[in-house]
Write a protein that holds these residues in place. Sequence first.
Motif, PDB file in Angstrom:
ATOM      1  N   TYR A 277       0.818  -1.215   0.000  1.00  0.00           N
ATOM      2  CA  TYR A 277       0.000   0.000   0.000  1.00  0.00           C
ATOM      3  C   TYR A 277       0.855   1.271   0.000  1.00  0.00           C
ATOM      4  CZ  TYR A 277      -4.277  -2.645   0.652  1.00  0.00           C
ATOM      5  OH  TYR A 277      -5.343  -3.494   0.461  1.00  0.00           O
ATOM      6  N   ASP A 278       2.161   1.131   0.174  1.00  0.00           N
ATOM      7  CA  ASP A 278       3.063   2.285   0.120  1.00  0.00           C
ATOM      8  C   ASP A 278       3.706   2.435  -1.254  1.00  0.00           C
ATOM      9  OD1 ASP A 278       2.643   2.987   2.785  1.00  0.00           O
ATOM     10  OD2 ASP A 278       4.150   1.546   3.478  1.00  0.00           O
ATOM     11  N   THR A 279       3.217   1.702  -2.250  1.00  0.00           N
ATOM     12  CA  THR A 279       3.766   1.777  -3.609  1.00  0.00           C
ATOM     13  C   THR A 279       3.229   3.014  -4.322  1.00  0.00           C
ATOM     14  OG1 THR A 279       3.845  -0.630  -3.735  1.00  0.00           O
ATOM     15  CG2 THR A 279       3.995   0.583  -5.811  1.00  0.00           C
ATOM     16  N   LEU A 280       4.122   3.784  -4.937  1.00  0.00           N
ATOM     17  CA  LEU A 280       3.702   4.927  -5.755  1.00  0.00           C
ATOM     18  C   LEU A 280       3.120   4.411  -7.062  1.00  0.00           C
ATOM     19  CD1 LEU A 280       6.752   7.299  -5.187  1.00  0.00           C
ATOM     20  CD2 LEU A 280       4.447   7.603  -4.274  1.00  0.00           C
ATOM     21  N   ILE A 281       1.980   4.969  -7.464  1.00  0.00           N
ATOM     22  CA  ILE A 281       1.267   4.427  -8.631  1.00  0.00           C
ATOM     23  C   ILE A 281       1.447   5.267  -9.894  1.00  0.00           C
ATOM     24  CG2 ILE A 281      -0.439   3.285  -7.184  1.00  0.00           C
ATOM     25  CD1 ILE A 281      -2.363   5.559  -7.807  1.00  0.00           C
ATOM     26  N   GLY A 282       2.220   6.366  -9.822  1.00  0.00           N
ATOM     27  CA  GLY A 282       2.460   7.183 -11.002  1.00  0.00           C
ATOM     28  C   GLY A 282       1.353   8.188 -11.253  1.00  0.00           C
ATOM     29  N   GLU A 283       1.612   9.081 -12.209  1.00  0.00           N
ATOM     30  CA  GLU A 283       0.637  10.120 -12.531  1.00  0.00           C
ATOM     31  C   GLU A 283      -0.663   9.499 -13.027  1.00  0.00           C
ATOM     32  OE1 GLU A 283       0.250  14.151 -15.304  1.00  0.00           O
ATOM     33  OE2 GLU A 283       2.072  12.950 -15.313  1.00  0.00           O
ATOM     34  N   ASN A 284      -1.750   9.842 -12.339  1.00  0.00           N
ATOM     35  CA  ASN A 284      -3.085   9.325 -12.659  1.00  0.00           C
ATOM     36  C   ASN A 284      -3.094   7.796 -12.702  1.00  0.00           C
ATOM     37  OD1 ASN A 284      -5.808   9.811 -13.005  1.00  0.00           O
ATOM     38  ND2 ASN A 284      -5.674   9.859 -15.242  1.00  0.00           N
ATOM     39  N   GLY A 285      -2.299   7.187 -11.838  1.00  0.00           N
ATOM     40  CA  GLY A 285      -2.281   5.731 -11.749  1.00  0.00           C
ATOM     41  C   GLY A 285      -1.721   5.050 -12.974  1.00  0.00           C
ATOM     42  N   ALA A 286      -0.657   5.634 -13.548  1.00  0.00           N
ATOM     43  CA  ALA A 286      -0.098   5.121 -14.815  1.00  0.00           C
ATOM     44  C   ALA A 286       0.424   3.698 -14.682  1.00  0.00           C
ATOM     45  CB  ALA A 286       1.022   6.046 -15.305  1.00  0.00           C
ATOM     46  N   ARG A 287       0.797   3.274 -13.464  1.00  0.00           N
ATOM     47  CA  ARG A 287       1.362   1.930 -13.278  1.00  0.00           C
ATOM     48  C   ARG A 287       0.285   0.873 -13.009  1.00  0.00           C
ATOM     49  NH1 ARG A 287       4.871   5.317 -10.198  1.00  0.00           N
ATOM     50  NH2 ARG A 287       6.873   5.612 -11.241  1.00  0.00           N
ATOM     51  N   LEU A 288      -0.981   1.272 -13.102  1.00  0.00           N
ATOM     52  CA  LEU A 288      -2.082   0.362 -12.825  1.00  0.00           C
ATOM     53  C   LEU A 288      -2.893   0.097 -14.082  1.00  0.00           C
ATOM     54  CD1 LEU A 288      -3.394   1.941  -9.495  1.00  0.00           C
ATOM     55  CD2 LEU A 288      -1.725   0.103  -9.740  1.00  0.00           C
TER      56      LEU A 288
END
Length: 577
Positions: free
Chosen positions: A460-471
């Motif tokens: 839950y401490d993972t950064l997901i990137g701008e607008n959730g780009a990594r999801l």
Amino acid sequence: MSIREKYGLTDEGVRNVKLGAAWTAVSNIAVFGGVGIIFMAMGAFADHLVGGAPLPDVIPYLAGLTAFIAALFVTEYFAYYYQYGVIYKESGRQRIGLAERLRKLPQSFFGRRDLADLTETLMTDVKTTEHAYSHVLPELYGAYIVLGVAAVCLLAMDWRLAVAALWSAPVALALLFASRRFLAPLMKATRMKALAVSEDIQEALECVREVRATNQEERYLDGIRADIDAAEAQAVKSELATGVCVNGAQVVLRLGIATTILAGAALILDGSCSFMTLFCFLLVVSRIYAPFDQCLMLIAELFAAKTASARMRSFYEEPLAQGSQEYTPAGHDVVFEGVSFSYGGGEKVLDGVSFTAKEGEVTALVGPSGSGKSTCARLAARLWDAEDGHVRVGGVDVSSVDPEVLLRDFSVVFQDVVLFDDTVAGNIRLGRRGASDEEVLAAARAANCDEFVRRMPEGYDTLIGENGARLSGGERQRISIARALLKDAPIVLLDEATASLDVENETRVQDALSRLLAGKTVVVIAHRMRTVEAADKVVVLEGGRVVEQGAPSDLMAREGLFARMVGLQRQSAEWAL
């Protein structure tokens, strides 16, 4: 129009500009003290060399020069401090003020202004005005003060030489300000061309995958190159015109020295003026022209700043979405009463829509694309205001309530998910600031986020990137749902909230929603009929009108639009290659 209105300054910014101008004037006047000491010393030594007077004592002059240097240091320090030290903070205050204004503007404003336009105002326009009130205004107003003080002193010494020395400064400024009418349209055109390039770049970054997928790179780049060339040509045209006007004003300004020399020579020849008086005038005039020289070079930026400040001022001229801070609804039924609405005064999106979404029930809005389903959700949360009719929550007309107060009672999950470049937990916690880690985890599990988050490197401490780009799209959607669940508001709007989920995950999320949304007013918007099978009530929209409403089973029995849509989707589900 006041300085505050012209350049969008705060009260503190106006104060600092005035102090900067005052200290600039004091600094320039202090220089005259040094000129005066040098003039007196030269006069004393001239009397010794020419008239045979005793050799003057240099100690008083050295002491005077020492005092002059100390005074100059102090005045220059404060001039610099108020011009550049504190005034730069004004741009920060301006940006915060604009952001606060944007926060309170209605959604209709954002429908008229695109992202690149708003970004350019917040960044480039603020920067342009910053340079004007830090570099130009203090120097210009300081020069005015120095000119006034010097004019009084020189007129007292010799009005004839004073006129010969000072006439060029007001004439040069008048000519330059007169050219503003010609320069302003050029600068505005330059600004618009630069904005077009910024919009191109913004669009290219957002649409790069689509452009490549359709093999349109060269065609797309040709359009961007054309806009860049047009912006460059317009900038050259504007700079050329500005250069001609500024250099012309500087030529006129310098004519003052020539007229001072000619007038002084004539007065010396007829014996009505001494050489030392002429020399004093030339020293003073050179110091008067120095700040004006700098101002004339920068004054074009002052004209450009007016264009920029006009764009900033447009934010403050927009009417705010305001309302009462008192909001005490009698329950949370959402009622539409003859609501009509159109975007930007165009064709009506809703026309006389009436229905009730009762508290404790799930109300589904269905219908063909463009029928007005999402618009109903936006009107309920007062993201837009109805043109006719009323939208009420618990008997209170939403148009009478401040949007921020109203939205405390709404949890919203739209089809277009917006996430921030933050951790998973941080994005979920936006639903309720101060929520504990356990509450965040509970909401994540309910929205079926826990499974994919546990696979991330830092959970839950993972950064997901701008607008959730990594999801993936489904993962982004589930985080948005978890955020809405965490807020735990009495009214929940779900606009295609499960559109990006596969069948298995959609079923899990729907199960979680059915458990956790009990007792709330829930409005669900969906195209897939299986999403609304468990709804208590279905409102069917077509062409902006309500054509059917009732329980799903009742609507199926009527064999109307709802039954036809269900049948078509069942047929498509059976279709195979």
